[in-house]
Design a protein around this motif. Structure first.
Motif, PDB file in Angstrom:
ATOM      1  N   ASP A 272     -48.538 -25.195   8.542  1.00 37.85           N
ATOM      2  CA  ASP A 272     -48.527 -23.780   8.922  1.00 37.85           C
ATOM      3  C   ASP A 272     -47.338 -23.080   8.262  1.00 37.85           C
ATOM      4  O   ASP A 272     -46.193 -23.208   8.707  1.00 37.85           O
ATOM      5  N   GLU A 273     -47.604 -22.321   7.197  1.00 44.78           N
ATOM      6  CA  GLU A 273     -46.536 -21.645   6.465  1.00 44.78           C
ATOM      7  C   GLU A 273     -45.902 -20.529   7.284  1.00 44.78           C
ATOM      8  O   GLU A 273     -44.696 -20.289   7.209  1.00 44.78           O
ATOM      9  N   GLU A 274     -46.712 -19.813   8.063  1.00 44.81           N
ATOM     10  CA  GLU A 274     -46.164 -18.739   8.901  1.00 44.81           C
ATOM     11  C   GLU A 274     -45.166 -19.305   9.902  1.00 44.81           C
ATOM     12  O   GLU A 274     -44.090 -18.740  10.113  1.00 44.81           O
ATOM     13  N   LEU A 275     -45.536 -20.397  10.530  1.00 47.77           N
ATOM     14  CA  LEU A 275     -44.654 -21.048  11.494  1.00 47.77           C
ATOM     15  C   LEU A 275     -43.362 -21.490  10.829  1.00 47.77           C
ATOM     16  O   LEU A 275     -42.265 -21.294  11.378  1.00 47.77           O
ATOM     17  N   ARG A 276     -43.453 -22.033   9.631  1.00 47.05           N
ATOM     18  CA  ARG A 276     -42.271 -22.543   8.945  1.00 47.05           C
ATOM     19  C   ARG A 276     -41.345 -21.403   8.492  1.00 47.05           C
ATOM     20  O   ARG A 276     -40.136 -21.456   8.700  1.00 47.05           O
ATOM     21  N   LYS A 277     -41.933 -20.358   7.883  1.00 50.42           N
ATOM     22  CA  LYS A 277     -41.117 -19.282   7.307  1.00 50.42           C
ATOM     23  C   LYS A 277     -40.728 -18.225   8.327  1.00 50.42           C
ATOM     24  O   LYS A 277     -39.556 -17.834   8.416  1.00 50.42           O
ATOM     25  N   ASP A 278     -41.709 -17.736   9.085  1.00 54.27           N
ATOM     26  CA  ASP A 278     -41.457 -16.607   9.981  1.00 54.27           C
ATOM     27  C   ASP A 278     -40.750 -17.020  11.268  1.00 54.27           C
ATOM     28  O   ASP A 278     -40.189 -16.166  11.963  1.00 54.27           O
ATOM     29  N   ASP A 279     -40.790 -18.292  11.587  1.00 56.22           N
ATOM     30  CA  ASP A 279     -40.152 -18.738  12.831  1.00 56.22           C
ATOM     31  C   ASP A 279     -38.955 -19.652  12.553  1.00 56.22           C
ATOM     32  O   ASP A 279     -37.820 -19.291  12.841  1.00 56.22           O
ATOM     33  N   LEU A 280     -39.223 -20.834  11.982  1.00 59.91           N
ATOM     34  CA  LEU A 280     -38.141 -21.809  11.810  1.00 59.91           C
ATOM     35  C   LEU A 280     -37.080 -21.312  10.827  1.00 59.91           C
ATOM     36  O   LEU A 280     -35.884 -21.310  11.156  1.00 59.91           O
ATOM     37  N   GLU A 281     -37.489 -20.884   9.619  1.00 55.41           N
ATOM     38  CA  GLU A 281     -36.509 -20.437   8.629  1.00 55.41           C
ATOM     39  C   GLU A 281     -35.785 -19.185   9.101  1.00 55.41           C
ATOM     40  O   GLU A 281     -34.594 -19.001   8.827  1.00 55.41           O
ATOM     41  N   TRP A 282     -36.485 -18.317   9.788  1.00 53.83           N
ATOM     42  CA  TRP A 282     -35.860 -17.107  10.340  1.00 53.83           C
ATOM     43  C   TRP A 282     -34.769 -17.476  11.347  1.00 53.83           C
ATOM     44  O   TRP A 282     -33.648 -16.946  11.304  1.00 53.83           O
ATOM     45  N   ALA A 283     -35.093 -18.403  12.258  1.00 57.55           N
ATOM     46  CA  ALA A 283     -34.115 -18.821  13.273  1.00 57.55           C
ATOM     47  C   ALA A 283     -32.939 -19.544  12.629  1.00 57.55           C
ATOM     48  O   ALA A 283     -31.781 -19.326  13.011  1.00 57.55           O
ATOM     49  N   LEU A 284     -33.209 -20.396  11.652  1.00 55.54           N
ATOM     50  CA  LEU A 284     -32.126 -21.097  10.957  1.00 55.54           C
ATOM     51  C   LEU A 284     -31.221 -20.104  10.226  1.00 55.54           C
ATOM     52  O   LEU A 284     -29.998 -20.283  10.189  1.00 55.54           O
ATOM     53  N   GLY A 285     -31.822 -19.053   9.644  1.00 56.75           N
ATOM     54  CA  GLY A 285     -31.031 -18.035   8.960  1.00 56.75           C
ATOM     55  C   GLY A 285     -30.101 -17.304   9.916  1.00 56.75           C
ATOM     56  O   GLY A 285     -28.930 -17.070   9.603  1.00 56.75           O
ATOM     57  N   LEU A 286     -30.615 -16.956  11.098  1.00 56.56           N
ATOM     58  CA  LEU A 286     -29.776 -16.287  12.095  1.00 56.56           C
ATOM     59  C   LEU A 286     -28.666 -17.202  12.587  1.00 56.56           C
ATOM     60  O   LEU A 286     -27.527 -16.766  12.815  1.00 56.56           O
ATOM     61  N   LEU A 287     -28.997 -18.478  12.750  1.00 57.33           N
ATOM     62  CA  LEU A 287     -27.995 -19.445  13.200  1.00 57.33           C
ATOM     63  C   LEU A 287     -26.892 -19.591  12.156  1.00 57.33           C
ATOM     64  O   LEU A 287     -25.701 -19.642  12.491  1.00 57.33           O
ATOM     65  N   LYS A 288     -27.277 -19.607  10.879  1.00 62.04           N
ATOM     66  CA  LYS A 288     -26.291 -19.708   9.799  1.00 62.04           C
ATOM     67  C   LYS A 288     -25.403 -18.471   9.768  1.00 62.04           C
ATOM     68  O   LYS A 288     -24.176 -18.581   9.621  1.00 62.04           O
ATOM     69  N   GLN A 289     -26.007 -17.286   9.908  1.00 61.86           N
ATOM     70  CA  GLN A 289     -25.229 -16.047   9.914  1.00 61.86           C
ATOM     71  C   GLN A 289     -24.232 -16.030  11.063  1.00 61.86           C
ATOM     72  O   GLN A 289     -23.075 -15.625  10.903  1.00 61.86           O
ATOM     73  N   ARG A 290     -24.681 -16.482  12.215  1.00 65.30           N
ATOM     74  CA  ARG A 290     -23.794 -16.503  13.384  1.00 65.30           C
ATOM     75  C   ARG A 290     -22.631 -17.457  13.176  1.00 65.30           C
ATOM     76  O   ARG A 290     -21.471 -17.135  13.491  1.00 65.30           O
ATOM     77  N   ASP A 291     -22.929 -18.635  12.622  1.00 66.32           N
ATOM     78  CA  ASP A 291     -21.874 -19.625  12.383  1.00 66.32           C
ATOM     79  C   ASP A 291     -20.868 -19.112  11.352  1.00 66.32           C
ATOM     80  O   ASP A 291     -19.656 -19.301  11.499  1.00 66.32           O
ATOM     81  N   GLU A 292     -21.384 -18.471  10.289  1.00 65.66           N
ATOM     82  CA  GLU A 292     -20.490 -17.921   9.269  1.00 65.66           C
ATOM     83  C   GLU A 292     -19.600 -16.827   9.848  1.00 65.66           C
ATOM     84  O   GLU A 292     -18.422 -16.720   9.497  1.00 65.66           O
ATOM     85  N   LYS A 293     -20.154 -16.017  10.729  1.00 66.39           N
ATOM     86  CA  LYS A 293     -19.369 -14.956  11.357  1.00 66.39           C
ATOM     87  C   LYS A 293     -18.270 -15.543  12.235  1.00 66.39           C
ATOM     88  O   LYS A 293     -17.133 -15.054  12.241  1.00 66.39           O
ATOM     89  N   LEU A 294     -18.616 -16.606  12.979  1.00 72.91           N
ATOM     90  CA  LEU A 294     -17.616 -17.253  13.843  1.00 72.91           C
ATOM     91  C   LEU A 294     -16.497 -17.858  13.005  1.00 72.91           C
ATOM     92  O   LEU A 294     -15.323 -17.760  13.359  1.00 72.91           O
ATOM     93  N   ILE A 295     -16.885 -18.497  11.877  1.00 76.59           N
ATOM     94  CA  ILE A 295     -15.874 -19.085  11.006  1.00 76.59           C
ATOM     95  C   ILE A 295     -14.960 -18.003  10.444  1.00 76.59           C
ATOM     96  O   ILE A 295     -13.739 -18.150  10.392  1.00 76.59           O
TER      97      ILE A 295
END
Length: 221
Positions: free
Chosen positions: A162-185
């Motif tokens: 399921d490409e939608e599940l992978r891109k629109d959900d998992l990759e989106w959430a991972l991107g937000l998590l990365k942004q949050r971690d970078e901001k904290l750092i």
């Protein structure tokens, strides 16, 4: 994140015949003096009526489920939830009803009840990727990004194509998590730098005061 539609997997509703009689005449006992009441099989009749009652509940359940789907498609989420709650009161074992309820609650931004409903769907059917996907979306709404990532990862593991599940959900959430971690750092680095600067200025000021004292002592001597 793109939304996904209501799951149209509800069983078809068997409409009862409007002309159907309350009792089947073939089941009625003739008022005949020749029939002995002791010979009548009351146990079989009771069992048959119990089966009929169960079938009536199933018909009602299916109708309530379908009405909920129709209302949700019209954007009438609270009314849809009401129908599904009534259906679940009759049969709380079908995960799709809990999952659809979670979707409606997500649309209403009722994150905690949405998480609760999605968790129930996952509990009933642990290997259903849609349940984990909906749970992840509810967790994202509450800001539980790490938990959402885990839910999406389970969903992708169960349905890797399921490409939608992978891109629109998992990759989106991972991107937000990365942004949050970078901001904290970045914030932590800035705090450390500010602390070091303050400490340096304070030490420099102390040294300056000490030099002034030494100069005064020399002048007096």
């Amino acid at each position: 994140m793109t939304s996904f539609g209501w799951k149209r997997k509800s069983s078809s509703v068997h409409k009862s015949d409007k002309n159907e009689k309350a009792f089947d005449t073939g089941e009625q006992v003739e008022d005949d003096k020749d029939i002995n009441a002791d010979d009548f099989d009351w146990i079989s009749v009771a069992k048959k009526r119990r089966v009929e009652a169960l079938e009536d509940n199933k018909t009602l359940y299916n109708r309530l489920k379908r009405e909920g789907v129709t209302l949700a498609e019209e954007g009438k989420y609270w009314q849809a939830i009401n129908r599904w709650d009534n259906a679940l009161a009759l049969d709380p074992s079908e995960p799709s009803v809990f999952e659809m309820k979670a979707q409606a609650l997500i649309a209403l931004h009722e994150w905690l009840p949405a998480i609760s409903a999605a968790r129930e769907a996952v509990r009933i059917k642990p290997n259903w990727f849609i349940g984990h996907q909906t749970l992840g979306r509810a967790q994202m709404g509450l800001g539980e990004v790490e938990l959402a990532v885990k839910s999406f990862q389970k969903a992708v593991h169960l349905n890797p194509d399921d490409e939608e599940l992978r891109k629109d959900d998992l990759e989106w959430a991972l991107g937000l998590l990365k942004q949050r971690d970078e901001k904290l750092i970045s914030e932590n680095t800035e705090t450390v730098e500010n602390t070091d600067t303050s400490t340096f200025l304070e030490n420099d000021e102390n040294c300056h005061q000490s030099d002034k004292k030494d100069s005064l002592v020399k002048l007096r001597s």
